[in-house]
Scaffold this motif. Structure first.
Motif, short mmCIF file in Angstrom:
data_model
loop_
_atom_site.label_atom_id
_atom_site.label_comp_id
_atom_site.label_asym_id
_atom_site.label_seq_id
_atom_site.Cartn_x
_atom_site.Cartn_y
_atom_site.Cartn_z
N GLY A 286 -5.07 1.43 17.14
CA GLY A 286 -5.13 1.68 17.96
C GLY A 286 -5.80 0.05 18.51
N SER A 287 -5.84 -0.71 17.46
CA SER A 287 -6.07 -2.43 17.91
C SER A 287 -4.98 -2.97 18.23
N GLY A 288 -4.04 -2.90 18.54
CA GLY A 288 -2.65 -3.36 18.80
C GLY A 288 -2.48 -4.07 17.65
N GLU A 289 -2.36 -3.24 16.59
CA GLU A 289 -1.91 -4.54 14.98
C GLU A 289 -0.99 -4.12 15.18
N ARG A 290 0.29 -4.74 15.55
CA ARG A 290 1.60 -4.20 14.22
C ARG A 290 2.58 -5.38 13.61
N ALA A 291 3.65 -5.28 13.25
CA ALA A 291 4.12 -6.50 12.97
C ALA A 291 2.99 -6.76 12.04
N GLY A 292 3.29 -8.39 11.69
CA GLY A 292 2.80 -9.16 11.14
C GLY A 292 0.62 -9.38 11.44
N LEU A 293 0.66 -8.95 12.80
CA LEU A 293 -1.03 -8.07 12.39
C LEU A 293 -1.45 -7.60 11.60
N LYS A 294 -2.62 -7.98 10.91
CA LYS A 294 -2.73 -6.37 9.99
C LYS A 294 -4.09 -6.53 9.19
N SER A 295 -4.22 -5.69 8.41
CA SER A 295 -4.88 -5.69 7.61
C SER A 295 -4.57 -6.49 5.94
N TRP A 296 -4.82 -6.75 5.06
CA TRP A 296 -3.71 -6.80 3.97
C TRP A 296 -4.93 -7.01 2.81
N SER A 297 -4.25 -6.46 1.65
CA SER A 297 -5.26 -7.18 0.35
C SER A 297 -4.72 -8.41 -0.64
N GLY A 298 -5.10 -9.90 0.86
CA GLY A 298 -4.35 -11.18 0.73
C GLY A 298 -3.12 -11.47 0.10
N PRO A 299 -3.76 -12.50 -0.07
CA PRO A 299 -2.56 -13.65 -0.28
C PRO A 299 -2.41 -13.83 -2.05
N ALA A 300 -2.91 -13.06 -3.33
CA ALA A 300 -2.97 -12.37 -4.14
C ALA A 300 -1.92 -11.52 -4.71
N TRP A 301 -1.28 -11.22 -5.29
CA TRP A 301 -0.89 -9.42 -6.09
C TRP A 301 -2.06 -9.15 -6.50
N GLN A 302 -2.37 -8.37 -6.45
CA GLN A 302 -3.46 -7.03 -7.21
C GLN A 302 -2.76 -6.87 -8.49
N SER A 303 -2.89 -6.69 -9.76
CA SER A 303 -2.62 -5.93 -10.51
C SER A 303 -2.21 -4.51 -10.68
N LEU A 304 -1.11 -3.53 -11.18
CA LEU A 304 -1.29 -2.17 -11.38
C LEU A 304 -0.67 -2.53 -12.97
N THR A 305 -0.85 -1.60 -13.99
CA THR A 305 -0.53 -0.52 -14.67
C THR A 305 0.25 0.22 -15.24
N LEU A 306 1.51 0.89 -15.54
CA LEU A 306 1.48 1.90 -15.56
C LEU A 306 1.18 2.30 -16.67
#
Lengths: 340, 223
Positions: free
Chosen positions: B195-215
């Protein structure tokens, strides 16, 4: 780098607004699902609001080399593919009582909505027709805008194409194109536009809009072919000009500007001092070079009126139809076309 | 963040964002920000969005579960408008993706780099099938499969809940190294507010560093 550039010149003095080009294109390229509303080629009356409506106020292109924001047109501004009550009319058994009517909400615009309205006041009203297609620009704003590199300019002939395998329908190209000649396919969720009939070009056949034109309006060929009309009209005679050159994309579709009849003065006499189509208006479309182009056209026309010869007028008349196509004059009926 | 193991999950239940199953998952609230304009590969996009706000979604609640066979993420975020149908040519759909490294040193900041691919599991509200995407740098993303990633989204009362899942051992260019070994892997989240015209690289992201996940190890692996 583009090695050669294909181009088109359209003589607006000869266009009668018959839309044969539009239909030739439609039948070839935009008959699939999701393309119902698409007209890669449009012909609009000038002055007018055009297709899409008021496209000249939607921005895009470049200024001093910098990309300019553009507005994304809505479907209704192009003119949607209206649905009609065909079943009622043709199969409903109501005879002449059934009238063809648009179904759903009444449209307020279409691709040729303000046809023949034009400008000026009686008895000096004026209008002319402006056929438009993708300009296959030397600096395509669409190509520069796409973050996915889904638009390519072919090095061998400069044709600008959307790579449908790369395109994800983000429509930055539609925003950035100052000519608004890109459409969105809602069924396939990607952008589509004029392909300069490249499958025909590759077989030596001129684009359908040019070959089908009953008025011999359109010239086709490589820009650097000095023996063909494109080079002579654009570079030698300088009577063929790009539309809205101020957008900085360097279109490769050029127009010979229209010379209108003279005005009538208050007494109803012919007033040769002023043209009926204001020079300012043509300048707003084709830039300041239009004045010299018009002067050249007048001079050469007068030469012929005085029983002289003019190479330019002979060229524009198009005595030999096939000579208008810069070598792309093969008859498509002689080719066995296979589906891609 | 840890993805708990629930052996033998029914896929239909797993893909239901509202299923009770998901109450058993840990939830992390991850703050999101708009992607930097300087990262946009298109000079047009940089110019057109200079005075517009990128990143309409402020945070996302992330949970993850696995069953030793497949890994699923559940994303939940606030969105007042459900943009799931392109009702006009100037409308865009809501979307979400989880990004994982497909090479050990792949950078998240630039969506991978040449020779260092990342994979994104991408869901878009107007598309029937989710996509497995591989990228080796900004602007290079390509869909590599449409049958590996399964996803489902529900919009209810001003929020999207979306589950995105894929096989742990999926091969191909989007194979994730080290998935399922119990070691921590990196992941990132992106949300597009259509609705705000976000597409392609225009987005919200969790940032420039990887989040950590363990299984969490599967019971058989534990024994």
């Amino acid at each position: 780098m583009t090695q050669r550039q294909l181009a088109m010149v359209l003589d607006l003095n000869k266009c009668i607004g018959c839309q044969t080009c539009t239909i030739a294109c439609k039948r070839l390229w935009t008959r699939d699902a999701g393309m119902e509303h698409m007209w890669f080629n449009t012909v609009n009356t000038q002055p007018g609001r055009g297709t899409p409506r008021d496209w000249e106020k939607m921005g895009g292109g470049f200024r001093a080399g910098m990309p300019q924001p553009g507005r994304l047109p809505r479907r209704g501004e192009f003119g949607d593919a209206w649905r009609y009550n065909h079943d009622d009319v043709f199969f409903g058994g109501q005879g002449a009582d059934a009238q063809l009517r648009i179904q759903g909400e009444a449209p307020d615009w279409g691709p040729n909505w303000d046809e023949d309205q034009g400008g000026g006041e009686y008895p000096n009203g004026y209008h002319f027709y402006l056929p438009r297609l993708c300009n296959h620009c030397t600096h395509p704003a669409c190509l520069a805008a796409c973050p996915r590199k889904a638009i390519v300019k072919r090095p061998k002939d400069g044709i600008v194409l959307v790579d449908e395998d790369r395109c994800r329908g983000f429509r930055f190209c539609m925003e950035a194109c100052p000519y608004k000649k890109i459409y969105f396919n809602q069924a396939r969720k990607l952008s589509q536009k004029c392909i300069f009939c490249f499958p025909r070009i590759e077989q030596g056949v001129a684009p359908a809009c040019a070959r089908q034109c009953p008025g011999r309006v359109r010239f086709v060929g490589y820009r650097d072919d000095r023996n063909a009309p494109i080079w002579k009209l654009v570079e030698q005679w300088k009577v063929a000009l790009p539309l809205h050159p101020e957008h900085g994309t360097e279109p490769n579709v050029f127009y010979v500007p229209p010379l209108a009849p003279y005005r009538f003065d208050a007494q109803g006499d012919v007033d040769e001092s002023r043209p009926r189509i204001p020079d300012e208006y043509l300048e707003s479309l084709f830039g300041p070079a239009v004045r010299d182009a018009l002067a050249t056209l007048k001079t050469e026309r007068a030469r012929v009126q005085g029983r002289g010869r003019s190479e330019l007028m002979d060229l524009l008349i198009g005595y030999r139809w096939k000579d208008m196509f810069g070598g792309f004059d093969r008859d498509p009926a002689t080719i066995e076309w296979r589906p891609a | 963040m840890q993805a708990h193991v629930i052996p033998g999950i029914d896929e239909a239940e797993l893909l239901d964002p509202l299923h009770a199953l998901w109450r058993r998952a840990d939830v992390s609230r991850i703050a999101l920000s708009g992607t930097p304009l300087g990262l946009q590969p298109s000079p047009y996009v940089q110019a057109a969005w200079r005075d517009r706000r990128v990143g309409a979604t402020g945070h996302v609640r992330v949970a993850a579960l696995h069953d030793g066979v497949r890994l699923a993420f559940r994303l939940e975020w606030e969105d007042a408008s459900r943009d799931a149908v392109l009702t006009d040519d100037d409308r865009f759909a809501d979307a979400a993706a989880v990004m994982l490294p497909a090479a050990a040193e792949a950078p998240i900041y630039t969506m991978g780099a040449p020779g260092l691919p990342v994979t994104a599991w991408y869901w878009r509200a107007d598309e029937q099938q989710a996509r497995e995407i591989v990228a080796e740098g900004v602007g290079s993303s390509r869909t590599v499969a449409r049958d590996t990633v399964r996803a489902a989204g529900v919009w209810q009362a001003g929020r999207w809940s979306v589950v995105i899942a894929r096989s742990l051992t999926a091969g191909g260019p989007g194979a994730v190294q080290g998935l399922g070994t119990g070691a921590a892997i990196g992941f990132g989240v992106a949300i597009w507010e259509g609705g705000s015209g976000e597409r392609a690289g225009l987005k919200s992201w969790s940032g420039p560093a990887w989040q950590s996940l363990t299984l969490e190890p599967t019971p058989t692996a534990r024994s």
